[in-house]
Design an enzyme around this catalytic site. Structure first.
Site, mmCIF file in Angstrom:
data_model
loop_
_atom_site.group_PDB
_atom_site.id
_atom_site.type_symbol
_atom_site.label_atom_id
_atom_site.label_comp_id
_atom_site.label_asym_id
_atom_site.label_seq_id
_atom_site.Cartn_x
_atom_site.Cartn_y
_atom_site.Cartn_z
ATOM 1 N N ASN A 1 49.577 -45.363 -59.563
ATOM 2 C CA ASN A 1 49.940 -44.553 -58.399
ATOM 3 C C ASN A 1 51.412 -44.659 -58.036
ATOM 4 O OD1 ASN A 1 47.232 -44.060 -58.411
ATOM 5 N ND2 ASN A 1 46.793 -45.130 -56.504
ATOM 6 N N TYR B 1 42.758 -53.812 -67.136
ATOM 7 C CA TYR B 1 42.749 -52.345 -67.148
ATOM 8 C C TYR B 1 42.882 -51.769 -68.558
ATOM 9 C CZ TYR B 1 43.611 -52.657 -62.121
ATOM 10 O OH TYR B 1 43.514 -52.928 -60.784
ATOM 11 N N TYR C 1 51.756 -50.091 -61.080
ATOM 12 C CA TYR C 1 50.446 -49.456 -61.056
ATOM 13 C C TYR C 1 50.575 -47.945 -61.136
ATOM 14 C CZ TYR C 1 48.292 -53.923 -60.398
ATOM 15 O OH TYR C 1 47.871 -55.204 -60.604
ATOM 16 N N HIS D 1 41.430 -44.726 -67.270
ATOM 17 C CA HIS D 1 42.741 -44.394 -66.704
ATOM 18 C C HIS D 1 43.884 -44.790 -67.645
ATOM 19 C CE1 HIS D 1 43.955 -42.493 -63.091
ATOM 20 N NE2 HIS D 1 44.180 -43.531 -62.322
#
Length: 191
Positions: A70, A17, A68, A22
């Site tokens: 969220n 990531y 993560y 993001h």
């Protein structure tokens, strides 16, 4: 002694990531840590990685949640409690689909705009009234799913501009710390 400001860069952990849209919050947090001359270390009570020091003349804790995106609130909430930082003294740095690529905006409070990381932080703090450094990543082309778009790496064209954008976002964060919201907005929004 005044309580520190808490600056949180949002992102997802892991190399897969690291270069995604993001993760611009993590990229800016890394720059701020470098400006402080420090490296991130684990904060045992929250699970986040933190750097403590001074930025723009203020005592600051810069954090990167290691869960993560969220679920970011699970680590931001305990950090805020540990350092006794009220929501108004928290700055969250995050990607924003509603801003053109590279545009930086400062605000306090408001909605999450579908950003689940912001929603998680707001739920954990019991308040949406934290400061935000919004970094524009633009909208996905065509009918591409926004959830998939934010998890993709920047295009090669965008990638050339990302270092400059992250430096500007770090500058904006320091102005927010030094001047407060309205004067910082007046400067940053003129860029």
């Amino acid at each position: 002694m005044a309580e520190p400001l808490l600056v949180v860069g949002l992102g997802n952990p892991g190399d897969n990531y690291a270069r995604t849209r993001h993760n611009v919050g993590f990229m800016v947090a890394d720059l701020l840590a470098a400006r402080m001359g420090s490296k991130f270390k684990a904060h045992k009570r929250s699970g986040a990685e933190i750097v403590s020091g001074r930025l723009a003349g203020r005592s600051v804790v810069v954090a990167k949640p290691r869960c993560y995106m969220n679920e970011s609130g699970r680590q931001v909430g305990p950090l805020a409690k540990f350092y006794s930082v009220p929501p108004g003294d928290i700055i969250v740095i995050h990607d924003d689909l509603d801003l053109d690529f590279g545009r930086i905006r400062l605000k306090i409070g408001g909605g999450e705009g579908g950003h689940n990381g912001l929603r998680s932080v707001a739920n954990a703090l019991g308040s949406k009234d934290f400061q935000r450094v919004r970094i524009g990543i633009g909208r996905p082309p065509g009918r591409k799913d926004p959830a998939a778009f934010v998890l993709e790496n920047f295009t090669s064209t965008e990638r050339a501009d990302v270092p400059t954008i992250c430096e500007q976002a770090a500058d904006a964060t320091e102005l927010l710390i030094e001047l407060g919201l309205e004067p910082a907005q007046n400067r940053v929004h003129a860029w």
